[in-house]
Every structure is written in structure tokens, then in C-alpha cells.
Design an enzyme around this catalytic site. Structure first.
Site, PDB file in Angstrom:
ATOM      1  CG  ASP A 144      37.424  61.874  46.409  1.00  0.00           C
ATOM      2  OD1 ASP A 144      36.843  61.412  47.418  1.00  0.00           O
ATOM      3  OD2 ASP A 144      37.985  62.985  46.396  1.00  0.00           O
ATOM      4  NE  ARG A 145      36.107  67.345  46.052  1.00  0.00           N
ATOM      5  CZ  ARG A 145      34.938  67.711  46.613  1.00  0.00           C
ATOM      6  NH1 ARG A 145      34.241  66.829  47.310  1.00  0.00           N
ATOM      7  NH2 ARG A 145      34.471  68.932  46.467  1.00  0.00           N
TER       8      ARG A 145
ATOM      9  CG  HIS B  63      37.201  56.868  49.143  1.00  0.00           C
ATOM     10  ND1 HIS B  63      36.062  57.247  48.463  1.00  0.00           N
ATOM     11  CD2 HIS B  63      38.122  57.853  48.915  1.00  0.00           C
ATOM     12  CE1 HIS B  63      36.274  58.420  47.864  1.00  0.00           C
ATOM     13  NE2 HIS B  63      37.510  58.791  48.118  1.00  0.00           N
TER      14      HIS B  63
ATOM     15  CG  HIS C  45      36.904  65.325  54.243  1.00  0.00           C
ATOM     16  ND1 HIS C  45      36.185  64.180  54.506  1.00  0.00           N
ATOM     17  CD2 HIS C  45      36.976  65.420  52.873  1.00  0.00           C
ATOM     18  CE1 HIS C  45      35.835  63.614  53.370  1.00  0.00           C
ATOM     19  NE2 HIS C  45      36.299  64.329  52.370  1.00  0.00           N
ATOM     20  CD1 TRP C  46      33.313  65.640  52.087  1.00  0.00           C
ATOM     21  CD2 TRP C  46      31.320  66.345  51.372  1.00  0.00           C
ATOM     22  NE1 TRP C  46      33.037  64.974  50.925  1.00  0.00           N
ATOM     23  CE2 TRP C  46      31.823  65.381  50.462  1.00  0.00           C
ATOM     24  CE3 TRP C  46      30.079  66.908  51.130  1.00  0.00           C
ATOM     25  CZ2 TRP C  46      31.117  64.995  49.314  1.00  0.00           C
ATOM     26  CZ3 TRP C  46      29.363  66.527  49.997  1.00  0.00           C
ATOM     27  CH2 TRP C  46      29.892  65.588  49.101  1.00  0.00           C
TER      28      TRP C  46
ATOM     29  CE1 TYR D 286      35.848  67.505  50.100  1.00  0.00           C
ATOM     30  CE2 TYR D 286      38.013  68.162  49.307  1.00  0.00           C
ATOM     31  CZ  TYR D 286      37.104  67.172  49.614  1.00  0.00           C
ATOM     32  OH  TYR D 286      37.433  65.851  49.411  1.00  0.00           O
TER      33      TYR D 286
ATOM     34  NE  ARG E  76      32.052  64.685  45.440  1.00  0.00           N
ATOM     35  CZ  ARG E  76      30.987  63.911  45.652  1.00  0.00           C
ATOM     36  NH1 ARG E  76      29.872  64.137  44.964  1.00  0.00           N
ATOM     37  NH2 ARG E  76      31.021  62.937  46.544  1.00  0.00           N
TER      38      ARG E  76
END
Length: 305
Positions: A110-111, A277, A155-156, A218, A114
Site C-alpha cells: 500500500d503506501r 487488499h 479516500h484518495w 495523501y 509507494r
């Protein structure tokens, strides 16, 4: 912290040269592997994967990203650079250097995936192999926004709204919000989330500063991170990249995951797992086996040199 989740691991709080303190769980001996968690979680999400990597002969470092868990939550800036993936990746480089590791294998969910992507671009000499779990590249996802994406990952677009709107709304009942994310994105039932791990997620999320920091994560993704991605659009990750995703989740449903990552990296392999996820918790055995096999190739290569 919840030591029962990571028996035999040491908990460290390491102050980086920037003054930001990072909480990390460290266990095992052998080639180092850095594990990065995602939203809205902490390093506790790796509780079922990390011991399997240790048993396979790796040293595991599982930190809380800045703003998350028990790590510091520095005040943000108007350009959101404080929570850019570049800043968060730099934290991890400094953390690993302080632990004595100039090169390491890397996995991010997930994050954390990134942050791992940015780390591999900014610090290629430090990364032996990289794995990203259940993400497509940030710029790709924004560029291909449609109703399905906006509905599943609303949520993005909610979290990037100007402060303090999302912070106030989440802060009204942070535990309800967090648990709703786990329920919506996971496809294997609530029992896959160990109660001690969820308690840690909730404890962190009750802190208004954590909520604000994660919103900034975000906001950075929708602004400064895209600028950095655009500047590096011509560059590719050259070290081997493993991509794993949940076939029951949104990423697996909307993207040909291997193909989109082949636009960003030269050497990509991957496969889907029949879960949602949260791969480290919904499919810990399969996730650990895939990481061990992928990182073991690197270890064998070093031993044969």
C-alpha cells in the site's frame, strides 16, 4: 507496543539526522530486508510475515512510516513536501544506514509500496530487490481515474481535501473509520486481523496528529509526488521487481498489474493471490513464501559470487 506480535524482535526508536524519530521492529540475522506498511496501519501488519522471513535466514526491519504508528509526526508544509514519498524514502535510507545496512531488499504494501517505489528511484544503489504489494503506480492510478476507482478508493479524494475537513470528520470517530477501511478493503473476514494488531492501529489513529499526518501523506501523493513522478517519467527501476496483488481487490480488478509495472521497471515478475487488499494479513503464508523465494534468489547470488 504489542511485543506479543513480534516475539524475539527488538523495538528501537531511532532519531534520524533530520531530527525525526522512527520506531522500528528488528529481528533475525542475515541479509537485511526492509518491510514498509500501508494505510491506515503500522508495522504490526507484518506480524505473520516477518517471523517467516527471519526463519528463512533474513534480518527483518519493520518500521512505522513517519506520521504513522509510534514514529514521529512532523508538522507539514504548504507544499506537502514533509510527507512526500521522497522524504519518507529518505527516512528509510537513514534508518537502514544507522542500523549498519547500505544495501538491502525491500518490500512495501500500500503506501509503503509507494515509498518503496520512490526509494528505488532515488537511491538505486541501496536496493538489491524490491517487492510492491497491491498497488499500481500512483501516476497511473490518477491518470486512469474512473467511477470504479473513485468509488472503491474514495479516500484518495476525501483525504486530500484541505485541512481540517477530513481530519475533523475522521476524528469524530477514528476507530469506526479505521475499522471500516479494514472491512471494506479486506475480503477474507475480520478474523484475519489479529486483535492485537488492530488495537495498535486504533491506538495510533486516536491521535489527532496521526490523522493529520496520514491525510498529508495523501495530499502529497496528489501534488508534490506527482511532480516528482513526472520529472522521473523517463526513468525505470532497474533492480528486479516483484509485484503481488489481491485478485479480489480493486487493484487486481482494474489493472493488468504486471503490465503497468513493466512501464516503470525493466525486470518485473508477479502474481495475484486470491484475497483482498491486505496481503500480509489475509495471505501471510503465501506472501511470505513469495518474498522468501524472490529475496532468496538474491541471497544465493551473493553466496555464489
Amino acid at each position: 507496543m504489542t511485543k506479543a506480535l513480534f516475539e524475539g524482535f527488538e523495538e528501537k526508536r531511532i532519531v534520524l539526522p533530520t531530527g525525526v524519530a522512527i520506531h522500528a521492529r528488528v529481528g533475525g540475522e542475515g541479509p537485511p530486508v526492509l518491510l514498509l506498511h500501508g494505510y491506515p496501519q503500522t508495522s504490526a501488519c507484518w506480524h505473520a510475515v516477518a517471523p517467516k522471513l527471519v526463519a528463512a535466514g533474513f534480518k527483518v526491519i519493520a518500521p512505522d512510516l513517519r506520521g504513522y504508528g509510534a514514529s514521529d509526526r512532523p508538522s507539514s508544509s504548504s507544499d506537502h513536501m514533509t510527507y512526500s514519498k521522497r522524504a519518507m524514502a529518505s527516512d528509510q535510507i537513514e534508518l537502514m544506514l544507522q542500523l549498519g545496512h547500505e544495501r538491502f531488499c525491500l518490500a512495501g504494501h500500500d503506501r509503503g509500496g509507494r515509498v518503496a517505489h520512490r526509494l528505488a528511484l532515488d537511491h538505486p544503489a541501496a536496493v538489491e530487490r524490491i517487492a510492491v504489494l497491491d498497488i499500481a503506480p500512483t501516476a497511473t492510478m490518477y491518470a486512469n481515474t474512473d467511477r470504479d476507482f473513485a468509488t472503491g478508493y474514495y479516500h484518495w479524494f476525501f483525504l486530500i481535501q484541505p485541512s481540517p475537513l477530513p481530519e475533523k470528520l475522521i476524528g469524530a470517530d477514528p476507530e469506526f473509520y479505521l475499522r471500516s477501511k479494514l472491512a471494506a478493503w479486506g475480503k477474507s473476514g475480520s478474523e484475519v486481523f489479529m486483535k492485537e494488531a488492530v488495537a495498535e492501529y486504533c491506538r495510533a489513529f486516536r491521535d489527532p496528529a496521526c490523522i493529520a499526518a496520514t491525510c498529508e501523506d495523501y495530499r502529497a501523493a496528489a501534488s508534490i509526488d506527482l511532480e516528482h513522478d513526472l520529472a522521473d517519467a523517463h526513468r525505470r527501476i532497474e533492480m528486479p521487481l516483484l509485484v503481488l496483488w489481491g485478485t479480489k481487490g480493486l487493484v487486481g480488478r482494474l489493472y493488468d498489474v504486471v503490465s503497468v509495472w513493466r512501464e516503470k521497471a525493466s525486470n518485473v515478475t508477479g502474481r495475484g493471490l486470491s484475497v483482498g487488499h491486505f496481503l500480509p494479513e489475509e495471505a501471510p503464508l503465501e506472501t511470505a513464501e513469495a518474498l522468501v523465494e524472490f529475496f532468496w534468489e538474491h541471497r544465493q547470488g551473493r553466496e555464489n559470487d
